[in-house]
Motif scaffolding. Structure first.
Motif, PDB file in Angstrom:
ATOM      1  N   ARG A 144       4.050 -35.086  17.673  1.00 12.10           N
ATOM      2  CA  ARG A 144       3.356 -35.719  16.549  1.00 12.10           C
ATOM      3  C   ARG A 144       2.226 -34.842  16.036  1.00 12.10           C
ATOM      4  O   ARG A 144       1.594 -34.105  16.792  1.00 12.10           O
ATOM      5  N   GLY A 145       1.971 -34.957  14.725  1.00 11.25           N
ATOM      6  CA  GLY A 145       0.894 -34.210  14.113  1.00 11.25           C
ATOM      7  C   GLY A 145       0.384 -34.938  12.885  1.00 11.25           C
ATOM      8  O   GLY A 145       0.992 -35.898  12.406  1.00 11.25           O
ATOM      9  N   VAL A 146      -0.743 -34.446  12.349  1.00 13.47           N
ATOM     10  CA  VAL A 146      -1.325 -34.992  11.131  1.00 13.47           C
ATOM     11  C   VAL A 146      -1.071 -33.974  10.025  1.00 13.47           C
ATOM     12  O   VAL A 146      -1.537 -32.828  10.121  1.00 13.47           O
ATOM     13  N   GLY A 147      -0.351 -34.380   8.988  1.00 13.29           N
ATOM     14  CA  GLY A 147      -0.011 -33.430   7.941  1.00 13.29           C
ATOM     15  C   GLY A 147       0.858 -34.034   6.867  1.00 13.29           C
ATOM     16  O   GLY A 147       0.796 -35.235   6.580  1.00 13.29           O
ATOM     17  N   GLY A 148       1.717 -33.196   6.287  1.00 13.64           N
ATOM     18  CA  GLY A 148       2.611 -33.630   5.218  1.00 13.64           C
ATOM     19  C   GLY A 148       4.010 -33.106   5.450  1.00 13.64           C
ATOM     20  O   GLY A 148       4.202 -32.059   6.091  1.00 13.64           O
ATOM     21  N   LYS A 149       4.997 -33.839   4.947  1.00 17.46           N
ATOM     22  CA  LYS A 149       6.399 -33.496   5.194  1.00 17.46           C
ATOM     23  C   LYS A 149       7.239 -33.831   3.973  1.00 17.46           C
ATOM     24  O   LYS A 149       6.985 -34.808   3.270  1.00 17.46           O
ATOM     25  N   PHE A 166       1.132 -29.160   9.499  1.00 14.44           N
ATOM     26  CA  PHE A 166       0.313 -30.106  10.241  1.00 14.44           C
ATOM     27  C   PHE A 166      -0.920 -29.406  10.791  1.00 14.44           C
ATOM     28  O   PHE A 166      -0.935 -28.193  10.997  1.00 14.44           O
ATOM     29  N   ASN A 167      -1.965 -30.202  11.063  1.00 12.95           N
ATOM     30  CA  ASN A 167      -3.146 -29.670  11.740  1.00 12.95           C
ATOM     31  C   ASN A 167      -2.751 -29.078  13.086  1.00 12.95           C
ATOM     32  O   ASN A 167      -1.849 -29.586  13.762  1.00 12.95           O
ATOM     33  N   THR A 168      -3.455 -28.028  13.492  1.00 14.77           N
ATOM     34  CA  THR A 168      -3.179 -27.443  14.804  1.00 14.77           C
ATOM     35  C   THR A 168      -3.810 -28.258  15.926  1.00 14.77           C
ATOM     36  O   THR A 168      -3.393 -28.170  17.071  1.00 14.77           O
ATOM     37  N   HIS A 169      -4.814 -29.075  15.606  1.00 14.43           N
ATOM     38  CA  HIS A 169      -5.506 -29.832  16.634  1.00 14.43           C
ATOM     39  C   HIS A 169      -4.774 -31.141  16.957  1.00 14.43           C
ATOM     40  O   HIS A 169      -3.875 -31.577  16.241  1.00 14.43           O
ATOM     41  N   SER A 170      -5.192 -31.762  18.016  1.00 12.66           N
ATOM     42  CA  SER A 170      -4.588 -33.002  18.501  1.00 12.66           C
ATOM     43  C   SER A 170      -4.688 -34.116  17.458  1.00 12.66           C
ATOM     44  O   SER A 170      -5.569 -34.108  16.586  1.00 12.66           O
ATOM     45  N   HIS A 174      -9.235 -35.651  13.877  1.00 11.84           N
ATOM     46  CA  HIS A 174      -8.937 -35.532  12.452  1.00 11.84           C
ATOM     47  C   HIS A 174     -10.053 -34.857  11.663  1.00 11.84           C
ATOM     48  O   HIS A 174      -9.877 -34.555  10.484  1.00 11.84           O
ATOM     49  N   LYS A 175     -11.212 -34.633  12.266  1.00 12.91           N
ATOM     50  CA  LYS A 175     -12.360 -34.117  11.526  1.00 12.91           C
ATOM     51  C   LYS A 175     -12.460 -32.593  11.533  1.00 12.91           C
ATOM     52  O   LYS A 175     -13.295 -32.023  10.852  1.00 12.91           O
ATOM     53  N   VAL A 176     -11.610 -31.930  12.317  1.00 15.39           N
ATOM     54  CA  VAL A 176     -11.713 -30.479  12.480  1.00 15.39           C
ATOM     55  C   VAL A 176     -11.147 -29.763  11.254  1.00 15.39           C
ATOM     56  O   VAL A 176     -10.039 -30.056  10.809  1.00 15.39           O
ATOM     57  N   TRP A 177     -11.926 -28.810  10.697  1.00 24.23           N
ATOM     58  CA  TRP A 177     -11.435 -27.977   9.608  1.00 24.23           C
ATOM     59  C   TRP A 177     -10.563 -26.860  10.179  1.00 24.23           C
ATOM     60  O   TRP A 177     -10.870 -26.297  11.227  1.00 24.23           O
ATOM     61  N   GLU A 178      -9.486 -26.522   9.468  1.00 23.92           N
ATOM     62  CA  GLU A 178      -8.500 -25.580   9.984  1.00 23.92           C
ATOM     63  C   GLU A 178      -8.466 -24.283   9.169  1.00 23.92           C
ATOM     64  O   GLU A 178      -8.535 -24.316   7.942  1.00 23.92           O
ATOM     65  N   ARG A 179      -8.333 -23.148   9.858  1.00 25.60           N
ATOM     66  CA  ARG A 179      -8.059 -21.884   9.188  1.00 25.60           C
ATOM     67  C   ARG A 179      -6.566 -21.566   9.177  1.00 25.60           C
ATOM     68  O   ARG A 179      -6.100 -20.722   8.422  1.00 25.60           O
ATOM     69  N   THR A 180      -5.833 -22.222  10.051  1.00 25.49           N
ATOM     70  CA  THR A 180      -4.396 -22.031  10.114  1.00 25.49           C
ATOM     71  C   THR A 180      -3.744 -23.367  10.415  1.00 25.49           C
ATOM     72  O   THR A 180      -4.412 -24.315  10.832  1.00 25.49           O
ATOM     73  N   GLU A 201       9.795 -24.283  14.905  1.00 25.36           N
ATOM     74  CA  GLU A 201       8.456 -24.853  14.997  1.00 25.36           C
ATOM     75  C   GLU A 201       7.470 -23.752  15.385  1.00 25.36           C
ATOM     76  O   GLU A 201       7.732 -22.944  16.274  1.00 25.36           O
ATOM     77  N   SER A 202       6.329 -23.706  14.700  1.00 27.33           N
ATOM     78  CA  SER A 202       5.277 -22.744  14.992  1.00 27.33           C
ATOM     79  C   SER A 202       3.980 -23.507  15.200  1.00 27.33           C
ATOM     80  O   SER A 202       3.483 -24.171  14.282  1.00 27.33           O
ATOM     81  N   VAL A 203       3.421 -23.433  16.419  1.00 31.34           N
ATOM     82  CA  VAL A 203       2.231 -24.216  16.764  1.00 31.34           C
ATOM     83  C   VAL A 203       1.205 -23.325  17.438  1.00 31.34           C
ATOM     84  O   VAL A 203       1.519 -22.251  17.966  1.00 31.34           O
ATOM     85  N   MET A 204      -0.038 -23.778  17.438  1.00 32.89           N
ATOM     86  CA  MET A 204      -1.115 -23.042  18.099  1.00 32.89           C
ATOM     87  C   MET A 204      -2.004 -24.033  18.834  1.00 32.89           C
ATOM     88  O   MET A 204      -3.051 -24.452  18.340  1.00 32.89           O
ATOM     89  N   PRO A 205      -1.611 -24.450  20.055  1.00 33.35           N
ATOM     90  CA  PRO A 205      -2.385 -25.437  20.809  1.00 33.35           C
ATOM     91  C   PRO A 205      -3.794 -24.965  21.164  1.00 33.35           C
ATOM     92  O   PRO A 205      -4.707 -25.768  21.277  1.00 33.35           O
TER      93      PRO A 205
END
Length: 345
Positions: A144-149, A166-170, A174-180, A201-205
């Motif tokens: 699961r992730g927060v994003g768009g599809k 999707f956001n890279t964070h958990s 939801h408040k974290v700003w993302e560079r990737t 799938e490409s993720v960065m935990p």
């Protein structure tokens, strides 16, 4: 020349937008009469008894207590929310998304949702064939992730596809700003009694990007279902040895007549994984093994009561793990007997 090209592109864009708008308007006119805004509520309760046969220890668990609400606010706008009130004693908010149907075959979703990747990892608890996920679904797939599809179906071809960012964070942050961002996609081709599916799938935990490729084949007809899935997991910058995971399973079902149940089925599965890392680093800044390599054989049987609107399954599974002789293993990942009751409404 640039002006001519620009005018042609503008004309094509105008025609495309007008066509989509006209199709949507026509579809809205034809479906307005059947539109229903009343929310639908569904739930899944999954309880179990487990025995660790090597350690002769046992426990009861509430593995799932999910409530889902879905509905429409317009003929081509719908929503879905789902929470698990008791996942082994923990509360988890799972899904919260809205979706717009550009046409009947193109749909865009935004919110917190299941990431489109893997066949087994995409199944909900009431759709499981076994008490526990395969190694592909449990150990390797981020779910699961927060994003768009965007989801697309090509009518008459048997082809469907989904892709999202999707956001890279958990999902709890939801408040974290993302560079990737994380990204995933999958496509399925259905023909006759079979489908084949591939995904990326490409993720960065943490700070190391992980790329995964997945492929699956599913065949089902009459009483039989056979499925195989393979996943390759690559860690960038040679930070960890690539992980391989696989799952081969079969299900045989038959109708029965009792006062309670109307179907009996039997299951068998062989799955496994090489040394796997979840992508987080240790104190030295290195990736470490979070799941040691192993194989597993699972056999089971299920009694089911299946009705168009509700369902219940009573399932018994035995899982036998195979590890290298020098591997230290937690009791969670040892041989076990599972007796499970699943209720879906």
């Amino acid at each position: 020349m640039d002006k001519v090209v620009a005018r042609v592109l503008l004309l094509l864009s105008t025609i495309s937008v007008t066509t989509i708008h006209t199709q949507a308007a026509d579809q809205a006119d034809t479906q307005e009469k059947s539109f229903d805004y009343i929310p639908k509520v569904h739930g899944t309760v999954r309880t179990r008894y487990e025995m660790a046969t090597e350690d002769v220890m046992s426990r009861f668990q509430v593995r799932t207590a999910r409530i889902a609400v879905s509905g429409n606010v317009a003929p081509f706008i719908d929503y879905f929310m789902q929470t698990d009130f008791n996942d082994r004693g923990s509360y988890t908010f799972l899904d919260a998304w809205g979706r717009v149907a550009i046409t009947n075959d193109i749909r865009i979703s935004m919110g917190q949702m299941r990431i489109p990747f893997s066949v087994d990892a995409s199944r909900s608890p009431h759709q499981y064939y076994f008490a526990n996920h395969s190694t592909v679904g449990k150990l390797v797939g981020q779910q699961r992730g927060v994003g768009g599809k965007i989801a697309v179906a090509l009518p008459g071809t048997g082809l469907t596809a989904e892709a999202g960012v999707f956001n890279t964070h958990s999902i709890t942050r939801h408040k974290v700003w993302e560079r990737t961002m994380d990204a995933s996609c999958k496509a399925r081709y259905t023909f006759g009694n079979m489908f084949v599916e591939g995904g990326f799938e490409s993720v960065m935990p943490d700070s190391i990007r992980i790329n995964q490729i997945d492929g699956a084949v599913h065949w089902g007809t009459g009483r039989w279902m056979i499925e195989g899935e393979y996943l390759y997991k690559h860690y960038t910058n040679n930070s960890f040895k690539p992980t391989h995971a696989w799952n081969v399973m079969a299900d045989y079902s038959m109708p029965i007549r009792t006062n309670t149940f109307n179907r009996m089925s039997f299951q068998a599965r062989y799955d496994g994984v090489t040394d796997n890392s979840q992508g987080t680093r240790d104190s030295a800044g290195e990736l470490y093994i979070t799941q040691p390599r192993h194989q597993r054989a699972t056999v089971g049987a299920t009694l089911s009561y299946i009705h168009p609107k509700v369902r219940a399954d009573v399932r018994i599974n035995y899982e036998n793990y195979f590890y290298p002789s020098d591997t230290e293993v937690d009791i969670e990942d040892k041989n076990k007997l599972v007796l499970e009751l699943v209720v879906r409404f």
